[in-house]
Enzyme design. Structure first.
Site, PDB file in Angstrom:
ATOM      1  N   THR A 144       0.980  -1.177   0.067  1.00 15.61           N
ATOM      2  CA  THR A 144       0.101  -0.044   0.094  1.00 15.61           C
ATOM      3  C   THR A 144       0.900   1.140  -0.189  1.00 15.61           C
ATOM      4  OG1 THR A 144      -0.206   0.537   2.387  1.00 15.61           O
ATOM      5  CG2 THR A 144      -1.607  -1.282   1.481  1.00 15.61           C
ATOM      6  N   CYS A 145       0.224   2.527   0.252  1.00 19.13           N
ATOM      7  CA  CYS A 145       1.214   3.753   0.063  1.00 19.13           C
ATOM      8  C   CYS A 145       1.934   3.583   1.352  1.00 19.13           C
ATOM      9  CB  CYS A 145      -0.012   4.865   0.010  1.00 19.13           C
ATOM     10  SG  CYS A 145      -0.991   5.102   1.360  1.00 19.13           S
ATOM     11  N   ASN A 146       1.713   3.131   2.302  1.00 19.07           N
ATOM     12  CA  ASN A 146       2.188   3.161   3.873  1.00 19.07           C
ATOM     13  C   ASN A 146       3.254   1.843   4.006  1.00 19.07           C
ATOM     14  OD1 ASN A 146       1.292   5.686   4.352  1.00 19.07           O
ATOM     15  ND2 ASN A 146      -0.498   4.967   5.361  1.00 19.07           N
ATOM     16  N   GLY A 210      -9.961   3.053   7.730  1.00 20.75           N
ATOM     17  CA  GLY A 210     -10.821   1.956   7.005  1.00 20.75           C
ATOM     18  C   GLY A 210     -10.217   1.418   5.638  1.00 20.75           C
ATOM     19  N   GLN A 211      -9.506   2.205   4.974  1.00 20.06           N
ATOM     20  CA  GLN A 211      -8.886   1.747   3.492  1.00 20.06           C
ATOM     21  C   GLN A 211      -8.275   0.411   3.764  1.00 20.06           C
ATOM     22  OE1 GLN A 211     -10.024   3.201   0.751  1.00 20.06           O
ATOM     23  NE2 GLN A 211      -8.570   2.099  -0.642  1.00 20.06           N
ATOM     24  N   GLY A 286      -5.972  11.159 -10.970  1.00 18.04           N
ATOM     25  CA  GLY A 286      -6.500   9.749 -10.451  1.00 18.04           C
ATOM     26  C   GLY A 286      -7.587   9.678 -10.036  1.00 18.04           C
ATOM     27  N   MET A 290      -8.403   5.715  -3.931  1.00 21.14           N
ATOM     28  CA  MET A 290      -8.117   6.725  -3.113  1.00 21.14           C
ATOM     29  C   MET A 290      -8.327   8.133  -3.708  1.00 21.14           C
ATOM     30  SD  MET A 290      -6.012   5.438  -0.593  1.00 21.14           S
ATOM     31  CE  MET A 290      -4.531   6.475  -0.066  1.00 21.14           C
ATOM     32  N   GLY A 291      -8.275   8.390  -4.944  1.00 21.89           N
ATOM     33  CA  GLY A 291      -8.820   9.367  -5.705  1.00 21.89           C
ATOM     34  C   GLY A 291     -10.200   9.810  -5.382  1.00 21.89           C
TER      35      GLY A 291
END
Length: 546
Positions: A144-146, A210-211, A286, A290-291
């Site tokens: 993920t992004c993290n 929550g994502q 995007g 997320m966008g």
């Protein structure tokens, strides 16, 4: 392979060492800095080191031969014989381990994480490459992004760690030494607990986010049918989804919590004078998950007009259908630079492997209104980054990425920490349930071996019976004899099989079931794990040579 002089010194000259070991197993270097429960516990490390060393102690048997015969026997051992002689201790003393190796927002900076980011479309390929390694049986990738976290089931814990780390270095170009400075490693129950905490949003930048639960679900969806995403790893992630759902439904941890997308919008509000989007020209790059969340949070903050750049118009059209009272203008990716030149605030949420905005491009953009502060604001939540890092050096631009969102998150952290304590109770319950399920899988090989044992006897006795009856027997009679033998075997096996199953249909606990398993293994001589493991590792080695 020559025997180490250190080991040879422990035996008399006239003894043959029956088992040989790879001394590299004594290399027990770990990096537990990222998890406080592993921080510098000398007692635990000492105990663990002592246990590992016990596996290295050679067992010797006296044989009446002279030294020349000993040397001849040692030199004549083939590579396969060495493999067989070491397999028992290397693989049966140490059960298959579940472990996780990863880097996340707590342990590694963005410039390292983005090099290790694996797009969702490549997860299946990554699983295949990981399971092709000699000591890896099953694998899963959570990127993920993290975070990037690799979950595996390994035949050998320490060799598996080495192989996975080298694979991560190979795909990213980051040296192993540098990876070791930022990675974290957790084993078995601690790895399970970590994934459950991740799924519940307890390990996110934004506590309760929550994502991440939907991303864990996507791991399961992507892994379906992929060789290597097998029973243990699949079960682990499915249990993690259950844990994540329970935490969100039984606690208030998600109440008022923010996602990475909403934190990005909050950050932009903090940086724009008057905290208003009323006069700001907003561009969102995007229109993925997320966008879409960025757009929704913008609308919630009062932004009623924005431009969205995306590769195709379909997703943007779907968002427009959902948000009726908002003016959303779709522009293709080819118009990206011209749209950014006209925007005051640019949000980027893409899966690009190369930056979309370079320093020389941004330098040419016209200045923004002084009402917005005179700086064009880039809020980049893409990993890898969509905005080149040196864009921050442009005098007319201000750039923020996912690591800058901590400023927003700190505001209501204390309240979420109290809720996280409630969540940990649920996590503990779910970990126990998963461990019980995983341990119950130990009986599956015994069930298979017992049935195969009975089937060999049944088939042999049927053949013997038919041979005595001669050639005059009809097909119908043969079928009757076959059915009779099968019925007898099934009825005899019914009791033992019931006492090995752990499906919740009776009151037997796990320890009783495992005792039954060991008893049946001993009575029927079913302990063939060593040969099975030898076959596994031999197959892995042969595969790697192709």
């Amino acid at each position: 392979m020559a025997i180490s002089s250190g080991l040879a010194a422990t035996c008399n000259p006239g003894l043959i060492i029956k088992n040989r070991f790879f001394l590299q197993r004594s290399n027990l270097s770990y990096n537990f800095a990222s998890k406080t429960r592993f921080l510098d516990n000398p007692c635990k490390k000492s105990d663990e080191f002592g246990q590992r060393l016990s596996f290295l102690r050679p067992r010797c048997e006296a044989v009446s031969v002279d030294n020349g015969e000993v040397e001849s026997k040692v030199n004549s051992l083939s590579a396969l014989e060495l493999l067989k002689s070491s397999a028992a201790d290397r693989y049966t003393k140490e059960k298959s381990s579940i472990f996780v190796i990863g880097l996340n927002i707590h342990t590694a900076p963005l410039d390292i994480r983005e090099k290790l980011s694996i797009p969702e479309a490549q997860w299946a390929q990554a699983i295949g490459e990981l399971c092709a390694l000699n000591h890896i049986e099953e694998a899963a990738v959570l990127s993920t992004c993290n975070r990037l976290e690799i979950y595996v089931v390994a035949l050998s814990q320490h060799r598996g760690i080495k192989e996975v780390t080298e694979w991560m270095s190979k795909i990213s170009g980051v040296p192993v030494s540098e990876l070791s400075d930022h990675r974290f490693m957790l084993y078995n129950k601690d790895a399970v607990r970590h994934l459950f905490e991740v799924s519940a949003g307890l390990d996110s930048l934004v506590l309760g986010e929550g994502q991440i639960l939907s991303q864990v679900k996507q791991v399961v969806k992507t892994g379906q049918g992929v060789p290597g995403f097998d029973r243990k790893i699949s079960g682990l992630f499915k249990h993690a989804i259950t844990a994540g759902k329970r935490v969100r439904s039984e606690t208030n941890i998600s109440t008022g919590s923010v996602s990475v997308s909403s934190a990005a919008v909050e950050l932009a509000l903090l940086k724009i004078p008057n905290s208003s989007y009323a006069s700001a020209r907003v561009l969102v790059v995007g229109a993925g998950k997320m966008g879409k969340l960025v757009i929704k949070h913008l609308v919630a903050k009062g932004c009623k007009k924005m431009v969205v750049v995306n590769r195709t118009p379909d997703r943007v059209a779907a968002i427009c259908e959902e948000l009726k009272n908002v003016e959303i203008v779709y522009r293709p990716l080819s118009d990206l630079q011209s749209c950014a030149a006209e925007a005051d605030v640019v949000f980027t949420s893409t899966a690009t492997e190369t930056p979309l905005f370079l320093r020389e491009q941004v330098q040419k953009f016209p200045p923004v209104s002084s009402q917005i502060g005179g700086l064009r604001l880039f809020v980049d939540i893409s990993v890898p980054r969509a905005v080149e890092s040196c864009v921050s050096a442009v005098e007319t631009a201000s750039v923020y990425n996912v690591d800058d969102l901590k400023e927003v998150v700190e505001a209501n952290k204390e309240d979420r920490l109290r809720k996280a304590m409630e969540a940990q109770v649920i996590i503990t319950e779910e970990v126990k349930q998963f461990e019980a399920w995983k341990d119950s899988l130990e009986t599956v090989p015994t069930i298979k071996k017992l049935r195969a044992y009975a089937e060999r006897i049944r088939a042999s006795e049927v053949d013997r019976c038919l041979s005595k009856m001669g050639d005059n027997i009809t097909k119908k009679q043969k079928a009757a004899i076959y059915d009779l033998s099968l019925g007898i075997v099934n009825k005899l096996l019914h009791g033992p099989m019931q006492h090995l199953r752990c499906d919740g249909t009776d009151n037997r606990n796990l320890s009783e079931i495992l005792d039954n398993m060991h008893t049946l293994n001993r009575i029927f001589g079913l302990d063939t794990d060593v040969s099975l493991l030898e076959e596994k590792i031999r197959a892995k080695i042969e595969q790697s040579k192709k």
